[in-house]
Design a protein around this motif. Structure first.
Motif, PDB file in Angstrom:
ATOM      1  N   ALA A  62      50.421  28.393  46.762  1.00 15.09           N
ATOM      2  CA  ALA A  62      51.278  29.140  47.690  1.00 15.09           C
ATOM      3  C   ALA A  62      51.728  30.467  47.084  1.00 15.09           C
ATOM      4  O   ALA A  62      51.886  31.463  47.795  1.00 15.09           O
ATOM      5  N   LEU A  63      51.921  30.477  45.764  1.00 13.73           N
ATOM      6  CA  LEU A  63      52.329  31.709  45.078  1.00 13.73           C
ATOM      7  C   LEU A  63      51.220  32.748  45.152  1.00 13.73           C
ATOM      8  O   LEU A  63      51.460  33.924  45.444  1.00 13.73           O
ATOM      9  N   LEU A  64      49.999  32.300  44.878  1.00 14.17           N
ATOM     10  CA  LEU A  64      48.844  33.185  44.915  1.00 14.17           C
ATOM     11  C   LEU A  64      48.639  33.753  46.322  1.00 14.17           C
ATOM     12  O   LEU A  64      48.361  34.946  46.498  1.00 14.17           O
ATOM     13  N   ALA A  65      48.811  32.887  47.320  1.00  6.37           N
ATOM     14  CA  ALA A  65      48.635  33.321  48.707  1.00  6.37           C
ATOM     15  C   ALA A  65      49.686  34.363  49.090  1.00  6.37           C
ATOM     16  O   ALA A  65      49.365  35.362  49.745  1.00  6.37           O
ATOM     17  N   ALA A  66      50.933  34.136  48.670  1.00  3.96           N
ATOM     18  CA  ALA A  66      52.014  35.076  49.002  1.00  3.96           C
ATOM     19  C   ALA A  66      51.808  36.421  48.328  1.00  3.96           C
ATOM     20  O   ALA A  66      52.030  37.477  48.933  1.00  3.96           O
ATOM     21  N   LEU A  67      51.383  36.397  47.072  1.00  5.59           N
ATOM     22  CA  LEU A  67      51.167  37.640  46.330  1.00  5.59           C
ATOM     23  C   LEU A  67      49.968  38.427  46.872  1.00  5.59           C
ATOM     24  O   LEU A  67      49.929  39.655  46.790  1.00  5.59           O
ATOM     25  N   SER A  68      48.999  37.722  47.415  1.00  3.78           N
ATOM     26  CA  SER A  68      47.765  38.358  47.893  1.00  3.78           C
ATOM     27  C   SER A  68      47.872  38.855  49.332  1.00  3.78           C
ATOM     28  O   SER A  68      47.086  39.709  49.757  1.00  3.78           O
ATOM     29  N   LYS A  69      48.830  38.322  50.061  1.00  3.17           N
ATOM     30  CA  LYS A  69      48.936  38.603  51.493  1.00  3.17           C
ATOM     31  C   LYS A  69      49.473  40.001  51.782  1.00  3.17           C
ATOM     32  O   LYS A  69      50.455  40.442  51.194  1.00  3.17           O
ATOM     33  N   LYS A  70      48.823  40.690  52.702  1.00  4.28           N
ATOM     34  CA  LYS A  70      49.316  41.980  53.161  1.00  4.28           C
ATOM     35  C   LYS A  70      50.546  41.745  54.042  1.00  4.28           C
ATOM     36  O   LYS A  70      50.570  40.810  54.845  1.00  4.28           O
ATOM     37  N   ASP A  71      51.561  42.581  53.866  1.00  3.71           N
ATOM     38  CA  ASP A  71      52.806  42.432  54.626  1.00  3.71           C
ATOM     39  C   ASP A  71      53.412  41.045  54.454  1.00  3.71           C
ATOM     40  O   ASP A  71      53.845  40.405  55.413  1.00  3.71           O
ATOM     41  N   SER A  72      53.413  40.558  53.210  1.00  4.80           N
ATOM     42  CA  SER A  72      54.004  39.253  52.913  1.00  4.80           C
ATOM     43  C   SER A  72      55.468  39.231  53.307  1.00  4.80           C
ATOM     44  O   SER A  72      56.172  40.233  53.211  1.00  4.80           O
ATOM     45  N   GLU A  73      55.934  38.072  53.782  1.00  4.21           N
ATOM     46  CA  GLU A  73      57.336  37.951  54.209  1.00  4.21           C
ATOM     47  C   GLU A  73      58.302  37.835  53.044  1.00  4.21           C
ATOM     48  O   GLU A  73      59.525  37.913  53.233  1.00  4.21           O
ATOM     49  N   VAL A  78      58.166  34.541  42.275  1.00  4.85           N
ATOM     50  CA  VAL A  78      58.122  34.161  40.861  1.00  4.85           C
ATOM     51  C   VAL A  78      56.823  33.396  40.649  1.00  4.85           C
ATOM     52  O   VAL A  78      56.521  32.452  41.389  1.00  4.85           O
ATOM     53  N   ALA A  79      56.051  33.821  39.659  1.00  5.51           N
ATOM     54  CA  ALA A  79      54.745  33.205  39.419  1.00  5.51           C
ATOM     55  C   ALA A  79      54.398  33.310  37.942  1.00  5.51           C
ATOM     56  O   ALA A  79      54.993  34.121  37.216  1.00  5.51           O
ATOM     57  N   PRO A  80      53.433  32.500  37.475  1.00  2.86           N
ATOM     58  CA  PRO A  80      52.952  32.692  36.104  1.00  2.86           C
ATOM     59  C   PRO A  80      52.544  34.146  35.928  1.00  2.86           C
ATOM     60  O   PRO A  80      51.857  34.712  36.791  1.00  2.86           O
ATOM     61  N   ILE A  81      52.942  34.746  34.834  1.00  4.30           N
ATOM     62  CA  ILE A  81      52.728  36.185  34.668  1.00  4.30           C
ATOM     63  C   ILE A  81      51.257  36.564  34.709  1.00  4.30           C
ATOM     64  O   ILE A  81      50.889  37.635  35.225  1.00  4.30           O
ATOM     65  N   ASN A  82      50.384  35.686  34.219  1.00  2.00           N
ATOM     66  CA  ASN A  82      48.951  35.997  34.242  1.00  2.00           C
ATOM     67  C   ASN A  82      48.380  35.998  35.651  1.00  2.00           C
ATOM     68  O   ASN A  82      47.464  36.758  35.960  1.00  2.00           O
ATOM     69  N   VAL A  83      48.955  35.182  36.527  1.00  3.14           N
ATOM     70  CA  VAL A  83      48.493  35.128  37.919  1.00  3.14           C
ATOM     71  C   VAL A  83      48.805  36.444  38.638  1.00  3.14           C
ATOM     72  O   VAL A  83      47.933  37.066  39.249  1.00  3.14           O
ATOM     73  N   GLY A  84      50.064  36.875  38.556  1.00  4.20           N
ATOM     74  CA  GLY A  84      50.453  38.121  39.206  1.00  4.20           C
ATOM     75  C   GLY A  84      49.800  39.339  38.575  1.00  4.20           C
ATOM     76  O   GLY A  84      49.390  40.275  39.280  1.00  4.20           O
ATOM     77  N   GLU A  89      46.056  44.034  38.357  1.00  4.89           N
ATOM     78  CA  GLU A  89      44.927  44.704  37.698  1.00  4.89           C
ATOM     79  C   GLU A  89      43.789  44.962  38.689  1.00  4.89           C
ATOM     80  O   GLU A  89      43.137  46.019  38.650  1.00  4.89           O
ATOM     81  N   LYS A  90      43.557  44.009  39.571  1.00  5.46           N
ATOM     82  CA  LYS A  90      42.460  44.124  40.533  1.00  5.46           C
ATOM     83  C   LYS A  90      42.888  44.827  41.825  1.00  5.46           C
ATOM     84  O   LYS A  90      42.087  44.923  42.767  1.00  5.46           O
ATOM     85  N   GLU A  91      44.138  45.295  41.856  1.00  2.47           N
ATOM     86  CA  GLU A  91      44.685  46.003  43.022  1.00  2.47           C
ATOM     87  C   GLU A  91      44.580  45.156  44.290  1.00  2.47           C
ATOM     88  O   GLU A  91      44.220  45.646  45.369  1.00  2.47           O
ATOM     89  N   LYS A  92      44.924  43.865  44.139  1.00  2.00           N
ATOM     90  CA  LYS A  92      44.869  42.949  45.274  1.00  2.00           C
ATOM     91  C   LYS A  92      46.249  42.421  45.653  1.00  2.00           C
ATOM     92  O   LYS A  92      46.381  41.335  46.208  1.00  2.00           O
TER      93      LYS A  92
END
Length: 307
Positions: A62-73, A78-84, A89-92
Motif C-alpha cells: 500500500a505504501l508503494l502504491a501511494a507513493l507511485s500514484k499520481k495525485d495521491s490523496e 512513511v515508508a522504508p527509506i530505500n523504497v521511497g 531516483e527513477k522519477e516515479k
C-alpha cells in the motif's frame, strides 16, 4: 464631523472583523499513511488530532502504491527509506524525502554469546530485504557458525526460538521484548546478544547510531501543511517519550495497539528505547542516508529532499 466619526467607526469595525477572521486559524487537513510497528509509533502524537488522519497498514504494498500514484490523496507517506528513494531516483513519485523517523530496531537474540559460535540453526527473516542487508553490513558473518535459515516473518523466527529449534535469531522490536517475555514464562532464558544498530555504526563509521530505516516522504506542495505535525512528532520522539514513559502508554492507548500493530501499550513502553525512534530532518543526515542507500545501489540528489 458626525459623518467622519461614522466612517471611522465603520472602518474600525471592519478592521476588527478582518483581524478576528484570522484568529484562530484551523490547520489544513492532513492525511498520512504509515506502516504498523515502529514507524507507526513515531506518529504517536498525531493520532486523534483534529484535521489529521493517520492510516496504518501492514506490509509495504500500500505504501508503494501511494507513493507511485499520481495525485495521491496522502500528504505524506512513511515508508522504508530505500523504497521511497528508489522511486525518487527513477522519477516515479511526486514525493520528496522530508525526514528520518526510525533508526533501526534489529537485534540478535539467543541464550548466551556462545549461541553464535555453536552449530545448529540461526533463524533470520527479511531475505534480500533490509534485515538481511543490515545483518550482513553489521556483522562479521564468519562469527555466526550456525546455518542461517530465513523465515517469512519475525513472528516465525520468534516461534522457532521459543520451540528451541534455533540457538539464536534475528528479531525486530517490539518482537524482541515480547519474545524474551514469552520465553521467560516457558522457563527459557533469552537475551539480546547483539545490537545491530551499534554494530552497523561501528562497521560503517557513520555519524549517527543506527541506520535510516523508515522515512517520512511528503507530497510536493504539502510541505507547509506538514510543518506543525512534524514539530509534534519531533517533540514527542526526541524529548517527551524520553522524559515521561507514561506518555508512551497513554498515547498508545489513545491510538490503540490494534491500529499500531503492536501487542499492547506496555510492550511499546518497555521496547521504546530499542525501537530507536528519532525524528530528524533528512537534509541534516545526508551522510547516513547515502551510506545506507549505497547498499541498494540507490543514488539521490539534493532535489530529493525537502528544502
Amino acid at each position: 464631523m458626525r459623518f467622519l466619526k461614522g466612517v471611522l467607526a465603520a472602518a474600525l469595525v471592519l478592521t476588527m472583523t478582518a483581524c478576528s477572521s484570522k484568529e484562530p486559524t484551523k490547520e489544513d487537513p492532513l492525511k498520512i499513511l504509515v506502516p504498523q510497528g515502529a514507524p507507526a509509533l513515531a506518529l504517536l502524537p498525531l493520532y486523534g488530532q483534529e484535521n489529521i488522519t493517520v492510516e496504518t497498514v501492514a506490509g509495504s504494498d500500500a505504501l508503494l502504491a501511494a507513493l507511485s500514484k499520481k495525485d495521491s490523496e496522502y500528504d505524506a507517506v512513511v515508508a522504508p527509506i530505500n523504497v521511497g528513494a528508489t522511486l525518487i531516483e527513477k522519477e516515479k513519485t511526486d514525493y520528496v524525502l522530508d525526514s528520518v523517523v526510525t533508526w533501526g530496531n534489529l537485534y540478535i537474540v539467543g541464550t548466551d554469546e556462545s549461541a553464535l559460535s555453536e552449530e545448529g540453526m540461526f533463524a533470520a527473516f527479511g531475505e534480500a530485504a533490509v534485515p538481511q542487508k543490515v545483518l550482513m553490513s553489521s556483522m562479521d558473518m564468519d562469527t555466526i557458525k550456525g546455518e542461517i535459515k530465513y523465515f517469512g516473518s519475525a513472528n516465525e523466527v520468534s516461534g522457532t526460538l521459543l520451540a528451541k529449534k534455533a540457538n539464536a535469531g534475528l528479531l525486530a522490536e517490539p518482537a524482541v521484548t515480547a519474545t524474551i517475555a514469552k520465553a521467560k514464562q516457558q522457563g527459557i532464558e533469552l537475551k539480546v546478544l547483539k545490537d545491530l544498530q551499534k554494530e552497523y555504526q561501528q562497521k560503517n563509521n557513520t555519524p549517527s547510531n543506527g541506520y535510516p530505516q523508515a522515512a517520512l516522504f511528503v507530497k510536493k506542495g504539502s510541505e507547509e501543511k506538514l510543518s506543525s505535525a512534524y514539530d509534534k512528532m519531533e517533540e514527542f520522539a526526541n524529548k517527551t517519550s524520553l522524559e515521561d514513559e507514561n506518555a508512551i502508554v497513554e498515547a498508545v492507548q489513545k491510538a490503540t495497539p490494534e491500529k499500531l500493530g503492536i501487542p499492547n501499550a506496555e510492550i511499546a513502553q518497555k521496547s521504546w528505547k530499542r525501537q530507536n525512534i528519532r525524528v530528524v530532518k533528512a537534509v541534516d543526515v545526508k551522510d547516513d542516508i547515502n551510506t545506507f542507500l549505497k547498499q541498494f545501489n540507490i543514488n539521490i540528489t539534493d532535489d530529493a529532499y525537502t528544502k
